[in-house]
Design a protein around this motif. Structure first.
Motif, PDB file in Angstrom:
ATOM      1  N   UNK A 516       0.830  -1.207   0.000  1.00 42.62           N
ATOM      2  CA  UNK A 516       0.000   0.000   0.000  1.00 42.62           C
ATOM      3  C   UNK A 516       0.864   1.256   0.000  1.00 42.62           C
ATOM      4  N   UNK A 517       1.922   1.226   0.790  1.00 43.24           N
ATOM      5  CA  UNK A 517       2.826   2.381   0.857  1.00 43.24           C
ATOM      6  C   UNK A 517       3.471   2.644  -0.496  1.00 43.24           C
ATOM      7  N   UNK A 518       3.916   1.567  -1.139  1.00 43.82           N
ATOM      8  CA  UNK A 518       4.586   1.708  -2.437  1.00 43.82           C
ATOM      9  C   UNK A 518       3.642   2.247  -3.506  1.00 43.82           C
ATOM     10  N   UNK A 519       2.389   1.870  -3.436  1.00 40.83           N
ATOM     11  CA  UNK A 519       1.419   2.293  -4.449  1.00 40.83           C
ATOM     12  C   UNK A 519       0.741   3.618  -4.110  1.00 40.83           C
ATOM     13  N   UNK A 520       1.000   4.139  -2.910  1.00 40.69           N
ATOM     14  CA  UNK A 520       0.376   5.390  -2.500  1.00 40.69           C
ATOM     15  C   UNK A 520      -1.049   5.237  -2.012  1.00 40.69           C
ATOM     16  N   UNK A 521      -1.472   4.005  -1.743  1.00 43.58           N
ATOM     17  CA  UNK A 521      -2.833   3.779  -1.231  1.00 43.58           C
ATOM     18  C   UNK A 521      -2.880   4.096   0.265  1.00 43.58           C
ATOM     19  N   UNK A 522      -3.866   4.876   0.662  1.00 38.46           N
ATOM     20  CA  UNK A 522      -3.991   5.240   2.071  1.00 38.46           C
ATOM     21  C   UNK A 522      -4.613   4.110   2.871  1.00 38.46           C
ATOM     22  N   UNK A 523      -3.901   3.656   3.882  1.00 39.30           N
ATOM     23  CA  UNK A 523      -4.419   2.724   4.876  1.00 39.30           C
ATOM     24  C   UNK A 523      -4.069   3.295   6.245  1.00 39.30           C
ATOM     25  N   UNK A 524      -4.846   2.946   7.228  1.00 37.80           N
ATOM     26  CA  UNK A 524      -4.605   3.381   8.603  1.00 37.80           C
ATOM     27  C   UNK A 524      -4.553   2.147   9.486  1.00 37.80           C
ATOM     28  N   UNK A 525      -3.644   2.144  10.439  1.00 41.62           N
ATOM     29  CA  UNK A 525      -3.539   1.026  11.373  1.00 41.62           C
ATOM     30  C   UNK A 525      -3.406   1.556  12.792  1.00 41.62           C
ATOM     31  N   UNK A 526      -4.082   0.887  13.703  1.00 40.28           N
ATOM     32  CA  UNK A 526      -3.978   1.192  15.130  1.00 40.28           C
ATOM     33  C   UNK A 526      -3.209   0.044  15.759  1.00 40.28           C
ATOM     34  N   UNK A 527      -2.036   0.341  16.292  1.00 41.72           N
ATOM     35  CA  UNK A 527      -1.119  -0.691  16.753  1.00 41.72           C
ATOM     36  C   UNK A 527      -0.962  -0.653  18.267  1.00 41.72           C
ATOM     37  N   UNK A 528      -0.842  -1.831  18.852  1.00 37.45           N
ATOM     38  CA  UNK A 528      -0.378  -1.882  20.236  1.00 37.45           C
ATOM     39  C   UNK A 528       1.028  -1.304  20.270  1.00 37.45           C
ATOM     40  N   UNK A 529       1.367  -0.617  21.345  1.00 38.38           N
ATOM     41  CA  UNK A 529       2.633   0.101  21.401  1.00 38.38           C
ATOM     42  C   UNK A 529       3.824  -0.792  21.081  1.00 38.38           C
ATOM     43  N   UNK A 530       3.842  -2.014  21.615  1.00 39.47           N
ATOM     44  CA  UNK A 530       4.951  -2.933  21.362  1.00 39.47           C
ATOM     45  C   UNK A 530       5.037  -3.310  19.885  1.00 39.47           C
ATOM     46  N   UNK A 531       3.893  -3.436  19.231  1.00 38.33           N
ATOM     47  CA  UNK A 531       3.880  -3.757  17.798  1.00 38.33           C
ATOM     48  C   UNK A 531       4.468  -2.597  17.001  1.00 38.33           C
ATOM     49  N   UNK A 532       4.100  -1.377  17.363  1.00 43.44           N
ATOM     50  CA  UNK A 532       4.636  -0.198  16.666  1.00 43.44           C
ATOM     51  C   UNK A 532       6.154  -0.136  16.797  1.00 43.44           C
ATOM     52  N   UNK A 533       6.661  -0.383  17.993  1.00 43.22           N
ATOM     53  CA  UNK A 533       8.104  -0.337  18.195  1.00 43.22           C
ATOM     54  C   UNK A 533       8.806  -1.429  17.397  1.00 43.22           C
ATOM     55  N   UNK A 534       8.206  -2.611  17.322  1.00 40.07           N
ATOM     56  CA  UNK A 534       8.792  -3.700  16.549  1.00 40.07           C
ATOM     57  C   UNK A 534       8.806  -3.375  15.061  1.00 40.07           C
ATOM     58  N   UNK A 535       7.727  -2.770  14.556  1.00 40.45           N
ATOM     59  CA  UNK A 535       7.687  -2.408  13.137  1.00 40.45           C
ATOM     60  C   UNK A 535       8.680  -1.297  12.821  1.00 40.45           C
ATOM     61  N   UNK A 536       8.912  -0.421  13.773  1.00 42.73           N
ATOM     62  CA  UNK A 536       9.952   0.592  13.589  1.00 42.73           C
ATOM     63  C   UNK A 536      11.322  -0.067  13.403  1.00 42.73           C
ATOM     64  N   UNK A 537      11.596  -1.054  14.242  1.00 39.17           N
ATOM     65  CA  UNK A 537      12.890  -1.749  14.150  1.00 39.17           C
ATOM     66  C   UNK A 537      13.034  -2.465  12.821  1.00 39.17           C
ATOM     67  N   UNK A 538      11.908  -2.941  12.267  1.00 39.53           N
ATOM     68  CA  UNK A 538      11.951  -3.630  10.975  1.00 39.53           C
ATOM     69  C   UNK A 538      12.087  -2.658   9.809  1.00 39.53           C
ATOM     70  N   UNK A 539      11.979  -1.371  10.091  1.00 37.37           N
ATOM     71  CA  UNK A 539      12.066  -0.382   9.025  1.00 37.37           C
ATOM     72  C   UNK A 539      10.821  -0.321   8.156  1.00 37.37           C
ATOM     73  N   UNK A 540       9.685  -0.676   8.707  1.00 41.28           N
ATOM     74  CA  UNK A 540       8.440  -0.625   7.944  1.00 41.28           C
ATOM     75  C   UNK A 540       8.087   0.833   7.681  1.00 41.28           C
ATOM     76  N   UNK A 541       7.836   1.222   6.432  1.00 44.21           N
ATOM     77  CA  UNK A 541       7.501   2.618   6.134  1.00 44.21           C
ATOM     78  C   UNK A 541       6.125   2.975   6.675  1.00 44.21           C
TER      79      UNK A 541
END
Length: 571
Positions: A516-541
């Protein structure tokens, strides 16, 4: 010393008290956020039922939800249709159920015992902390308690000594209707519990003739006419429903810890002690009044005592325990305590008032002496601030309790009925003050700190994911369903039937998110704080659009909207 006059003798004063009570009761339905889990869940189920027009298959986030029957959702849909979608509308049915209980015990107490007993019963029930608070919380517990109060009062009215044939028939038909509505609210407990109470009462009271006075033929016809149609229709439309509902949600829930709601056997003793405040000092005496046998005929007090003890015992041995489960015993306790108030001396009332006063003083002392324990330095700064904000409300609650108790204790001997009114007013106001004090916490827990940020980004076709947790309230406030990721929670059975409605693995979600990010499609996600931190470490855009200590809200596009997107809250 006998009191010289009673406020109960003044019709005008009773009307004034009733109107003041109703003002507080209805005002409190709409001045707070819906809080997780129950309030958001049942409001959202009704909203989805309103949007889809499907009154047969209950859904939550668009997913089949068969844990409970639909009466609560139906009634909420009706209030939404009549008054619009909102918070007080979502609580109106439970508020009316609580009010119905108060009215029924007043009428039943008057007909079965005396006019004064009816008034006292209404005052006791309407001011009991758990009943008054639960009536202002959108859950099935209060709704089923209201329907079971119809059952209890129906049998008391129909079986009371001196009832005419028509009154006996009408009372028992009311009882059968109450059981059917309780079944449509929460399942088989609506008929199993009253049935067991009747059997036990028969042996305790030796009133074998009651079985001839049940109007069983007409009653069963009425019971099945009310309760059966939906169960038939939902089974035809969803063949998987009967086994899940009757086996998993009844037998498994009672005999195992399948829902992880296990508590020690003594759990409900504490709930009862707190919930019956300000009448704790009269609890045992009121129950003792149910032991005494009446001269002949139907033993109303013994029926009330059996109802109280058996239902309390039933839920105490269950492996599934939640605070509101014992609400159905509060109307019977209110009637027993009212009987004790009528027959007992002013000493017992004074004792209850003094106990209530000590509770207020103890609460006040704890809040003033140990504010750091309430604030808790180990919490994130935002949550510490929320706890600090509760302190003034706790002080106000303690002062209300203390003042009501002191006044009642001082006048119990000379103005007993005014003392009862003083305790009742303090109990009602204290319960509602606590609810008001919790509002900032409720707003935070519901996720509404992030509501504006999400609404600013949202487009009609934007998918919203909830990852690693399930948001119970945001779907209702957004007017949109969410797509669960890796965390099925209570939606597990429905997702087994419709697996296309969720993403079981986080890795699959991350892959889709990157696309979705690569194609410019808007999506929204509500993450548990630990999930957000883990995705940051993975370099998820991703772009952070809102955050608090419990959740992070991200978008899959780079460009910000021109309108205010909201500033992430401090951790």
């Amino acid at each position: 010393m006998k009191q010289t006059s009673s406020p109960f003798d003044s019709r005008r004063l009773l009307w004034i008290l009733s109107i003041l009570f109703l003002i507080v009761w209805f005002y409190m339905l709409g001045n707070r956020t819906l809080i997780p889990t129950d309030e958001g869940r049942y409001a959202e189920m009704a909203r989805e039922m309103l949007v889809t027009g499907d009154w047969i298959t209950p859904r939550l986030d668009g997913i089949k939800y068969f844990e409970k029957p639909p009466l609560q959702a139906w009634m909420n849909v009706i209030t939404f249709e009549l008054f619009g979608v909102g918070e007080w509308q979502a609580r109106l049915w439970t508020g009316l159920c609580g009010l119905l209980g108060v009215g029924l015990v007043a009428y039943t107490g008057r007909k079965v015992f005396s006019a004064r007993t009816g008034i006292n019963a209404a005052l006791v029930l309407g001011s009991s902390v758990l009943w008054a608070a639960s009536a202002h919380y959108n859950s099935l517990d209060m709704a089923v308690a209201g329907m079971m109060t119809i059952t209890l009062c129906g049998v008391l009215l129909g079986q009371r000594n001196g009832a005419s044939a028509a009154e006996q028939r009408n009372g028992m038909l009311l009882c059968w209707a109450g059981m059917a509505l309780a079944v449509l609210t929460k399942g088989l407990i609506g008929v199993v519990l009253p049935g067991a109470v009747l059997v036990i009462y028969t042996f305790v009271s030796r009133d074998w003739a009651i079985w001839k006075r049940l109007h069983m033929g007409k009653g069963l016809l009425l019971f099945f006419a009310i309760s059966a149609p939906w169960f038939v229709l939902v089974a035809i439309k969803n063949p998987e429903h009967p086994h899940f509902f009757f086996i998993h949600e009844h037998l498994d829930r009672f005999t195992s810890n399948v829902h992880k709601r296990n508590q020690p056997a003594y759990f409900f003793f504490g709930i009862l002690a707190i919930g019956i405040i300000p009448w704790l000092g009269l609890l045992l005496q009121g129950m003792w009044a149910g032991v005494k046998r009446e001269s002949q005929g139907f033993q109303a007090r013994q029926m009330l005592l059996v109802w109280t003890i058996f239902i309390f015992f039933f839920f105490s041995i269950s492996h599934s325990k939640l605070t509101g489960y014992i609400l159905p015993i509060f109307p019977s306790l209110a009637l027993l305590i009212a009987c004790q108030l009528e027959a007992g001396s002013s000493k017992s009332l004074r004792f209850a008032a003094m106990l209530f006063t000590l509770l207020g003083l103890a609460t006040l002392g704890f809040v003033l002496v140990s504010p750091e324990k309430i604030a808790s330095a180990k919490l994130p700064p935002l949550e510490q601030a929320l706890n600090q904000g509760v302190i003034p409300w706790l002080i106000a609650t303690a002062l209300i309790i203390t003042a009501g108790g002191i006044v009642a204790a001082a006048i119990a001997r000379s103005h007993r009925d005014w003392a009862v009114i003083s305790l009742s007013a303090a109990g009602l106001l204290a319960s509602q003050t606590v609810l008001l004090g919790y509002e900032p916490w409720g707003y935070y827990r519901a996720g509404l700190l992030q509501l504006h940020a999400i609404q600013t980004e949202l487009k009609p076709d934007t998918p919203i994911y909830t990852v690693g947790q399930y948001e119970q309230c945001l779907p209702f406030y957004l007017g949109r369903t969410l797509i669960p990721v890796e965390f099925p929670d209570e939606l597990e059975f429905g997702l087994q039937q419709e697996p296309q409605l969720w993403i079981p693995e986080r890795s699959t979600f991350v892959q889709k998110w990157r696309a979705d990010y690569a194609s410019g499609k808007l999506s929204i996600a509500i993450l548990r704080t630990e999930v957000y931190e883990d995705m940051q470490k993975q370099g998820v855009p991703m772009r952070l659009i809102g955050q608090d200590p419990r959740r992070a809200v991200i978008a899959s596009t780079i460009a910000r909207q021109p309108a205010q997107a909201g500033t992430p809250a401090e951790k």
